[in-house]
Design a protein around this motif. Structure first.
Motif, PDB file in Angstrom:
ATOM      1  N   GLY A 181      -9.046 -21.923   4.042  1.00 27.79           N
ATOM      2  CA  GLY A 181      -7.301 -22.404   3.991  1.00 27.79           C
ATOM      3  C   GLY A 181      -6.608 -20.884   3.711  1.00 27.79           C
ATOM      4  N   LEU A 182      -7.085 -19.972   3.364  1.00 28.24           N
ATOM      5  CA  LEU A 182      -6.189 -18.711   3.184  1.00 28.24           C
ATOM      6  C   LEU A 182      -5.503 -18.272   4.479  1.00 28.24           C
ATOM      7  CD1 LEU A 182      -8.129 -16.695   0.525  1.00 28.24           C
ATOM      8  CD2 LEU A 182      -5.947 -18.036   0.172  1.00 28.24           C
ATOM      9  N   THR A 183      -4.332 -17.584   4.904  1.00 26.56           N
ATOM     10  CA  THR A 183      -3.825 -17.224   5.957  1.00 26.56           C
ATOM     11  C   THR A 183      -3.534 -15.891   5.888  1.00 26.56           C
ATOM     12  OG1 THR A 183      -1.613 -17.849   5.140  1.00 26.56           O
ATOM     13  CG2 THR A 183      -2.890 -19.508   6.236  1.00 26.56           C
ATOM     14  N   SER A 184      -3.391 -15.220   7.141  1.00 24.90           N
ATOM     15  CA  SER A 184      -3.112 -13.908   7.428  1.00 24.90           C
ATOM     16  C   SER A 184      -2.263 -13.751   8.404  1.00 24.90           C
ATOM     17  CB  SER A 184      -4.339 -12.969   7.965  1.00 24.90           C
ATOM     18  OG  SER A 184      -5.525 -13.195   6.824  1.00 24.90           O
ATOM     19  N   GLU A 185      -1.148 -12.941   8.110  1.00 20.69           N
ATOM     20  CA  GLU A 185       0.056 -12.656   9.339  1.00 20.69           C
ATOM     21  C   GLU A 185      -0.870 -11.322  10.023  1.00 20.69           C
ATOM     22  OE1 GLU A 185       4.356 -11.048  10.174  1.00 20.69           O
ATOM     23  OE2 GLU A 185       3.826 -11.709   8.053  1.00 20.69           O
ATOM     24  N   ASP A 213      -0.417 -15.826   3.467  1.00 20.24           N
ATOM     25  CA  ASP A 213      -0.962 -15.320   2.190  1.00 20.24           C
ATOM     26  C   ASP A 213      -0.970 -13.686   2.271  1.00 20.24           C
ATOM     27  OD1 ASP A 213      -1.300 -17.608   0.694  1.00 20.24           O
ATOM     28  OD2 ASP A 213      -2.900 -18.096   2.299  1.00 20.24           O
ATOM     29  N   PHE A 214      -1.237 -13.125   3.234  1.00 23.80           N
ATOM     30  CA  PHE A 214      -1.393 -11.636   3.419  1.00 23.80           C
ATOM     31  C   PHE A 214      -0.962 -11.270   4.435  1.00 23.80           C
ATOM     32  CE2 PHE A 214      -5.238 -13.831   1.187  1.00 23.80           C
ATOM     33  CZ  PHE A 214      -5.074 -13.344  -0.086  1.00 23.80           C
ATOM     34  N   TYR A 215      -0.463  -9.947   4.787  1.00 16.92           N
ATOM     35  CA  TYR A 215      -0.840  -9.115   5.985  1.00 16.92           C
ATOM     36  C   TYR A 215      -2.320  -8.694   6.248  1.00 16.92           C
ATOM     37  CZ  TYR A 215       4.242  -8.133   6.038  1.00 16.92           C
ATOM     38  OH  TYR A 215       5.655  -8.229   6.391  1.00 16.92           O
ATOM     39  N   TYR A 255      -8.071  -6.103   1.269  1.00 22.48           N
ATOM     40  CA  TYR A 255      -7.808  -7.369   1.945  1.00 22.48           C
ATOM     41  C   TYR A 255      -9.079  -8.409   1.861  1.00 22.48           C
ATOM     42  CZ  TYR A 255      -7.410 -10.320   6.020  1.00 22.48           C
ATOM     43  OH  TYR A 255      -7.557 -11.371   6.847  1.00 22.48           O
ATOM     44  N   LEU A 256     -10.242  -7.612   2.246  1.00 26.27           N
ATOM     45  CA  LEU A 256     -11.555  -8.605   2.213  1.00 26.27           C
ATOM     46  C   LEU A 256     -11.828  -9.135   0.868  1.00 26.27           C
ATOM     47  CD1 LEU A 256     -13.787  -6.195   4.654  1.00 26.27           C
ATOM     48  CD2 LEU A 256     -12.542  -8.273   5.138  1.00 26.27           C
ATOM     49  N   ARG A 257     -11.383  -8.266  -0.175  1.00 32.01           N
ATOM     50  CA  ARG A 257     -12.028  -8.568  -1.672  1.00 32.01           C
ATOM     51  C   ARG A 257     -11.161 -10.045  -1.763  1.00 32.01           C
ATOM     52  NH1 ARG A 257      -9.918  -5.483  -7.021  1.00 32.01           N
ATOM     53  NH2 ARG A 257      -7.823  -6.176  -5.761  1.00 32.01           N
TER      54      ARG A 257
END
Length: 488
Positions: A327-331, A421-423, A438-440
């Motif tokens: 469910g987490l998202t990345s731009e 959630d993150f770049y 980021y991976l963490r």
């Protein structure tokens, strides 16, 4: 592969290899090592006199060949083994193969009191240095095909030789996978190679996730990166699950079978070696198969997210928002920062479904790694001091260097995105550190038991050096197997 056998001492030597050791605290630069083989007094005297005459220092990997056309043996190779530790013997084994490249067989006479590590180091060095990868048979292998190691009690060293052989074989398997041109190598091909080797090992489970299964389960990162290619992505899930194992390790490896950079396309100079961008995936599957072949009593699962990052009308774009497994998202800020997107899916899946005790990922992730540490050293990131110490030390014993780098808390704010959630890859410096941070974010409750290796530079060698052949090095296989053995 070079055939290595343990013997007590044949009656006739064509090429005899005698070790020379450095001598500390004396005026003598080096000394011939007394061996377990029965040698004539005249031969020992001749070899002893040759050491100072040839100005030998005994440095690991030093070689001198002495021809004796009317005598037996016909050829005498004096071989430096340094202080006689495993590292020295490994360098000696590699140097021996290169020095005798035009000979077919040789016999190495080991000291009577040689530790098992001497046989392991010598054999690994020789096997790894004799590796070649070519798509034609012409000039593809050295002439040396057989190596005898003369010891007093062969049975005492059998386990060490077996471990060396398995470790080298799996390292060479990882090298083969990585060296293969991407005109052949795609996600499906990679999965088939793993399946072929896994079929020969009992108690190994293999699941290859197909594109429709990845879509149904929500592996958005793998699907986005692989979406621009006519060759669909895969996720290889390979498990060694021995009865009675109390520790479960999950190994995750980046598996980009070719990386154009996608819409953020690479220049030619940065693209031409991108067949190596799946070296992390090659290392983790090879280490898992090695654990099974050695029957290590530790449960190991390898996850290899595989995709081609290509340019097409269906390729993902900078600015796209990707929803990962869980469910987490990345731009996406750069389609050439694709490896972390597939790793994010695999890490999240490992935490959610596999419940490991330790989570380790290997990835050819950033060029920043080589700027900081050069071409032979991987960057290691973890919050766990004990894991860092264990993995750095065991990898060093195996001949693979790594250096612990900081997970700088202040840089977490760089990951903040207005849309997601993150770049995926904020362009604010500290590239290798920020990629690890980021991976963490996808390691959940395993954050304090997670280790990341950024190993782009040491995954490839620009020349033949020591036990490394030009091309893929198989970095990670030796260190992981050594570490897994300590857990067992």
């Amino acid at each position: 592969m070079l055939d290595i056998r343990l013997v007590t001492g044949p009656d006739r030597f064509d090429t005899l290899v005698l070790p020379v050791r450095s001598v500390e605290g004396t005026d003598a630069p080096a000394a011939l090592v007394p061996t377990a083989a029965t040698l004539s007094d005249d031969l020992v005297a001749e070899a002893t006199a040759l050491v100072p005459a040839a100005a030998l220092t005994g440095a690991a990997g030093e070689t001198r060949i002495h021809l004796r056309p009317l005598a037996t043996p016909v050829r005498l190779l004096l071989l430096g083994v340094g202080d006689g530790d495993e590292t020295g013997w490994r360098a000696a084994g590699a140097a021996l193969v290169r020095a005798l490249a035009e000979q077919s067989t040789a016999t190495v006479a080991l000291p009577a009191d040689a530790p098992a590590e001497a046989v392991r180091g010598l054999a690994e060095g020789a096997l790894l240095a004799s590796y070649r990868f070519r798509l034609t048979d012409a000039g593809s292998t050295p002439a040396l095909t057989g190596l005898e190691i003369a010891v007093a009690e062969p049975e005492r060293y059998a386990a060490a030789l077996d471990t060396a052989g398995t470790t080298a074989r799996m390292t060479c398997f990882a090298r083969d996978l990585t060296n293969m041109p991407s005109s052949v190598k795609n996600p499906e091909w990679f999965a088939d190679q793993v399946a072929g080797l896994a079929a020969d090992l009992p108690e190994v489970d293999l699941r290859v996730w197909q594109p429709d299964e990845l879509a149904e389960a929500g592996f958005g990162g793998i699907l986005a990166v692989g979406g621009g290619s006519a060759k669909g992505p895969r996720l290889v899930e390979l498990g060694w699950h021995p009865a009675g194992a109390t520790t479960h390790v999950v190994l995750v490896g980046k598996g980009i079978t070719f990386d154009t950079g996608g819409i953020s396309i690479k220049p030619l100079s940065g693209m031409k070696l991108m067949r190596k961008d799946m070296a992390g995936a090659a290392a983790v599957v090879a280490a898992t198969l090695g654990a099974a072949a050695l029957r290590l009593p530790v449960r190991v699962t390898a996850l290899a997210p595989l995709a081609e990052n290509m340019v097409s009308g269906s390729a993902f774009r900078p600015g796209d928002v990707i929803q990962h497994y869980g469910g987490l998202t990345s731009e996406s800020t750069n389609s050439d920062a694709e490896g972390r997107l597939v790793l994010a899916d695999a890490l999240a899946y490992a935490v959610d479904r596999l419940a490991p005790d330790v989570l380790v990922d290997l990835a050819t992730l950033t060029g920043a790694n080589s700027i900081a540490l050069g071409s032979r050293t991987a960057a290691l990131y973890t919050e766990n001091d004990g894991l860092a110490e264990a993995l750095v030390s065991t990898a060093a014993e195996a001949g693979e260097r790594s250096w612990r780098m900081p997970l700088v808390g202040d840089y977490v704010e760089y990951l903040g995105s207005d849309l997601a959630d993150f770049y995926s890859a904020p362009n604010r410096g500290a590239g290798s550190v920020v990629a690890a941070l980021y991976l963490r974010e996808f390691t959940g409750d395993l954050r304090d038991r997670w280790v990341h290796f950024d190993m782009s530079a040491p995954a490839w060698s620009s020349d033949s050096n020591g036990e490394l052949a030009k091309g893929a090095t198989g970095w990670g296989v030796r260190g992981l197997l050594r570490w897994l053995a300590t857990l067992a």
